[in-house]
Design a protein around this motif. Structure first.
Motif, PDB file in Angstrom:
ATOM      1  N   ALA A 180       0.852  -1.181   0.000  1.00 48.48           N
ATOM      2  CA  ALA A 180       0.000   0.000   0.000  1.00 48.48           C
ATOM      3  C   ALA A 180       0.891   1.235   0.000  1.00 48.48           C
ATOM      4  N   MET A 181       0.437   2.286  -0.645  1.00 46.88           N
ATOM      5  CA  MET A 181       1.202   3.538  -0.610  1.00 46.88           C
ATOM      6  C   MET A 181       0.248   4.671  -0.938  1.00 46.88           C
ATOM      7  N   ILE A 182       0.435   5.792  -0.285  1.00 49.90           N
ATOM      8  CA  ILE A 182      -0.422   6.952  -0.496  1.00 49.90           C
ATOM      9  C   ILE A 182      -0.224   7.512  -1.910  1.00 49.90           C
ATOM     10  N   ASN A 183      -1.252   8.190  -2.414  1.00 52.82           N
ATOM     11  CA  ASN A 183      -1.176   8.921  -3.684  1.00 52.82           C
ATOM     12  C   ASN A 183      -0.708   8.067  -4.853  1.00 52.82           C
ATOM     13  N   SER A 184      -1.274   6.878  -4.953  1.00 50.81           N
ATOM     14  CA  SER A 184      -0.957   5.986  -6.056  1.00 50.81           C
ATOM     15  C   SER A 184      -2.257   5.541  -6.716  1.00 50.81           C
ATOM     16  N   ALA A 185      -2.125   4.868  -7.853  1.00 52.10           N
ATOM     17  CA  ALA A 185      -3.269   4.156  -8.430  1.00 52.10           C
ATOM     18  C   ALA A 185      -3.212   2.717  -7.935  1.00 52.10           C
ATOM     19  N   ALA A 202       4.387   2.427   4.403  1.00 54.45           N
ATOM     20  CA  ALA A 202       3.140   1.716   4.645  1.00 54.45           C
ATOM     21  C   ALA A 202       2.430   2.391   5.818  1.00 54.45           C
ATOM     22  N   PRO A 203       1.077   2.286   5.866  1.00 53.02           N
ATOM     23  CA  PRO A 203       0.341   2.997   6.908  1.00 53.02           C
ATOM     24  C   PRO A 203       0.725   2.563   8.317  1.00 53.02           C
ATOM     25  N   THR A 204       1.348   1.413   8.467  1.00 52.02           N
ATOM     26  CA  THR A 204       1.637   0.909   9.812  1.00 52.02           C
ATOM     27  C   THR A 204       3.087   1.140  10.244  1.00 52.02           C
TER      28      THR A 204
END
Lengths: 409, 409, 409, 409
Positions: free
Chosen positions: B118-123, B358-360
């Motif tokens: 997961a990563m922010i600001n991606s498709a 990653a969010p964590t």
């Protein structure tokens, strides 16, 4: 064209006196001709320059010569200073001379008399009978006091670069930025403090609440206990923070051992209430209510505490001078014999104190905000060191250093 | 009026999910009706809410529901995610879904599949055969790749507040300001580092030149030697500063033991030249040209070094990835298994790394500039601690703490 | 004691050359004797000084004389510059001379040859056949190229204060702080821009995203349309912000007419995707997808756009040079004939450009962060003006001023 | 385990009351059980929750319930507030209740009485005969006054989010950063000022010297002339700067039309001397010595001027309240009926005023320093807007906007 001849003496090149004078002349749109110049051949030699300054208007020339005098220029024709009586209590005569942050002399009855005490942004009151002159603020002057007007007969002697390397403040004399190393400077400051203590100099601390909030109060207390502090200048809020920390272990409700907010201003107000009930800090120490912290250390080690007020204050704590003009008088008096001052994490207080220092007082300013440091030291050229850093590690290291070196004695 | 029904699950009140959802609805000028709500009675209980959202236009409602999904709302009618092929290499289909900093699931063929990494600001690219989904940047996508469009079938699960107190990052989860105490937090971080090392977590350091300039390089080297660092991310200038310090004892020509400028960028350029001549940092270590400092410690202790370039760079030092897109690929790969990251005194680099976490991933940011700290941690809610302080004393204390506690083991 | 004789020429006192030289001597713990001095009597006159410098070690003297040369000192005994071949591609010979931000001459075959182009923190490559010298970076040098080593035969000519008042940059040459008035300076800058345009000077803008975010893009576009911009240097993010604003009316999802956040990075990424699909900015203009904003104005008015990359970039937008070393080459080339540069609201880019400027390029820096302004102008003494202010009102006023005065023509 | 039952009423979810209460419980290591909850189905509906809170110690529970009350929790068992007499003038009884920045009620003789005036960080004095309660500072209290102790019988009503969109302050309610657009907000503020003037609200300006220094004094004067200012709060230095500008056209000797320093503090001191000689600002206006500027506009348009002192002051100007406790009394009185306050470019003064505001006073803060803005608005949740920008363009635009829209009326 109107012209006047000025003379410069001393280390006029490496102390930047001649360059500043020429810069002023050019900035004012005036012209110069150097009629005589004699540059010291060696480092210790004095130099001399005689310069003819010319401007298009008489007023412009007069204004310019005033500026040049403030940089140390002497005007050839040597008249006495002109004096006028204060028209009312607290009012200066029009055209009163405004002092700089430099050593200043006025010619009275043909003699040059040093203005003492000296202070920036003041008028000069002359006592002709005593053949003395002193810097005065509005609140110092009474109707009829003789005040210097214009700039004739006033002679300024800029601080000049020393010709030896022994002076830490002239050697460093800069601001150490956030991304620059501080460890070596802090050790040098520790050495300087030891020298001052031995030489019976007077050290003043100007302390902001961040000292207590960051947990650095214990390090300042150690400096006090070791005899490195003669005066403590602070605001009501510093004292209140220190007492809150001593009584409740918190700072604005925050517990430094855990950094979790509990109760905001509550403990702060209760701490003030306790001191008010005890009749003051000394009372609280004697009643054994206050048994630790910076204020406690000051009471136990006979450090003069000078507490002043501001419009944001809660309380106040008894002993705070709440009238700001009275506070200025007290501060000025308590700063008169201070040789070294450390301005720690408090912008407003630092600027207030800095504006009252004699031109030769050594100054150290520590703040995490670069512009605060810059403003605090700008009036002490060649006499000041600034550090942009967190005050807690600064005080910890300084205090560790002087403790260790004391042990080794 | 157009309307849609959403559902919320989990600690929706104390993790602020329900309040944020209602806030979004109000801010968008829409209306809501809570058709069912079931609040967990005890701390550990989950809550549930079903909300009917209505807006005046269909587009407005669609836009709003997208926002609500990003806060964790699920839409009742459960369709599969809609996919469209990338029209060209490096180009997403119009209306591609943009990821948030939260754990995300997409419904493919009736199943919810987690987007990993997961990563922010991606498709989101979907591989239907493998039943998998991953966050992709422009440079990852090839013509024809299936990309999620719209927001149907996308389900976001916000990080929720843990119900126990054992997590330092959730417990503190704040920015410690310049005038607040840091000693206790630094000790807690030291404990955390020890736990991570024991649990075989991966610790990454993102290091700015101020570490070297302030003299903190030795403390970072000690952390490396003690096994607390798995990856080092830095720019060309950090490496160059570190090598200058190791070879000449200076930093931009400044000697940390005396703080006197000697020669500005000269030693800096000579240091780079030496490393270029040696073929790189590892080469310089093997040729015994480089025998101390952070880079030396990394080579000796097999710490992965990820060096990237910027337009201000001198050199570069061999091994620096000078193409910024290539650099992003390398950084992303080297961050994939990192559990803890410390962003130390470097705004640009910290923001770049923070946007790839990653969010964590647990995040610590240390900088003397409050706004740098704020921006670096804003995307890691409930997972980050910021400290506004000088990096040198921070690293010294942290490194002292883990050394001492190691000794006591 | 070892000694050497140096000479100084020009406005050595009011341009601070002599004071700086004496200061360096003292700071290095060395000694001086002024064997001859001839101070210009009038403002326009040149001065001359011959100084015997002595130090305790030969190395110390050599190091000191190098510094003095960097302040413009000439050494009496005039040898040719010493040259050594580069040992490998991209590697300088040891002891290579490092350039300053001043006009520099090297003596080759008995003649003084100016280093052109000049650039700070570079080596000097000499072409003896062409009798030419140029500043070179690591990436410029090939094995065997002849590089100046040591400092013999190198002569630096500091920028000297002009003797007239017509030069705005010398007259102001300072940083206007946040709490100081800017209106008059902005008008003067407007006048200067008009003079430059008439005189066919080249004006470069270095633009940060805050220009678009604050809504100042329209004012920059007006400057471009009025012919006041020849080159635009920016990062990928500036272009992306500008395109987002043009396509969606938002900036990171924020609508400047309402300041309410809608969607964060989404529109930003969609804007980049649109440009990527169109094959680049020029393509998007030609396809009438992009019809407003700064990039559009640049395409329509044939302003050179130099876009460079950073590790935080999304995209990139086609046309961005993503390799930072390639980017440096392009920037240097595009800055070579620039006479005036305005560094607007972008720290990293401003510092990169500032380090590539010729010593005579006039520089204006505008930023709301005082330390950004300070660092950007520090290498252009007597050639730069800094303003600590919000970039939006700055650009609005400047653009209003030149528009109005154009109308009155 | 000890437990108590609390109740919450109102918009407890979207105004974040319930989440904050649960957060406090968790942070204190306590436990909760929601025994009843009734969530408003539509936006305008009120919600209700009854929560059983349990903690391990009686003291911990008491401390926790105090915090919950400060967030609006009501305790089921409804006793009267407990009162104790002040033990001495200026001293509160131990365990006095400390007020928050919220609307507060105390139960006296079975009735809930609103505390009026309300003020943060105060005690509550009760007059049982008049059935009234008011917030009191140390200096307000006399021996024997009845003061609320503990927290029983105290009920706090947090400001709740309005259910309509008409309130600019609730709609924006944020800080607009340096790189964000301000034009639209400034127009909205202009509209708000017009509404306030029409509705006979009271507008106070808190003004810092940077207003005069940046040349924005003329714009503030225009606001005053147009009737948009009812009170002006400032320090001695603001008045002195304004008078210097009016009399000499300079600001600390700097001429705003040219930005060249001439004479530093001289004109500043002469300006103060002139006003002292004239007996004060009003005197100087009547004697036609002072004919322009902000102070002049205040005198001509009958704006209340509240000038207070600080330890850095020169003078003071007659009329300045130099005792800080007296000053607080005056400020509090003059703020009592103010509905809107604008804090412009002055940290210390803004914080002082902000701490005296009623919870419903609308607040705008403008400063170029982000941390100053943050601290000034933090106590006015849902009632404040902050702008990080240069005060000169802000005041120019605001003043232009209200002038233009006035013309169109």
């Amino acid at each position: 064209m109107f012209s006047e001849t000025i003379e410069l003496r001393g280390h006029i090149i490496d102390s930047l006196i001649l360059p500043k004078v020429l810069d002023q002349i050019l900035t004012h749109g005036a012209n110069f001709k150097i009629s005589e110049i004699n540059i010291g051949k060696k480092r210790a030699d004095q130099s001399f320059a005689r310069i003819e300054v010319s401007a298009e208007t008489s007023e412009g020339l007069d204004e310019l010569v005033l500026r040049l005098r403030q940089h140390g220029a002497e005007v050839i024709e040597r008249g006495n200073a002109q004096l006028a009586g204060a028209p009312a209590d607290g009012v200066f005569p029009r055209d009163f001379y405004v002092t700089t942050n430099q050593q200043t002399f006025v010619r009275i009855g043909g003699n040059e008399v040093e203005v003492r005490p000296a202070m920036i942004n003041s008028a000069i009151a002359v006592d002709r009978r005593k053949n003395s002159a002193r810097a005065v603020k509005f609140f110092d002057v009474n109707k009829g006091d003789e005040i210097v007007v214009g700039h004739q007969g006033v002679h300024v002697v800029p601080v000049q670069r020393s010709t030896t390397h022994t002076d830490l403040f002239q050697f460093i004399n800069t601001i150490i930025d956030a991304d620059e190393p501080k460890a070596a400077i802090i050790r040098e400051l520790g050495e300087e403090l030891r020298r001052v203590r031995t030489a019976k100099g007077k050290i003043a601390i100007v302390a902001g609440p961040a000292i207590v909030r960051t947990g650095a109060g214990q390090h300042l207390a150690r400096l006090i206990e070791a005899g490195y502090v003669d005066r403590l200048f602070a605001g009501n809020s510093f004292a209140a923070h220190d007492v809150e920390r001593a009584l409740f272990g918190t700072s604005l409700g925050m517990n430094p051992d855990l950094a979790v907010t509990r109760g905001g201003h509550e403990n702060y107000l209760r701490a003030i209430n306790t001191i008010r009930e005890a009749g003051g800090i000394t009372g609280a120490v004697h009643q054994k209510l206050l048994t630790r912290g910076v204020m406690y250390a000051c009471v136990c080690h006979h450090v003069d505490i000078v507490l002043t007020g501001a419009i944001r204050d809660e309380g106040p704590i008894p002993g705070v001078t709440t009238d700001v003009i009275e506070a200025q008088k007290v501060m000025r008096e308590k700063l008169a014999d201070v040789t070294h001052v450390m301005l720690l994490a408090t912008v407003q207080h630092s600027l207030a104190v800095a504006s009252m220092l004699a031109p030769t007082t050594k100054t150290v300013c520590v703040d995490i905000d670069p512009s605060a440091v810059e403003r605090a030291v700008e009036h002490q050229p060649l006499q000041s060191i600034g550090l942009v850093t967190d005050v807690e590690p600064f005080l910890r290291e300084l205090s560790d250093y002087v403790s260790e070196s004391s042990v080794q004695e």
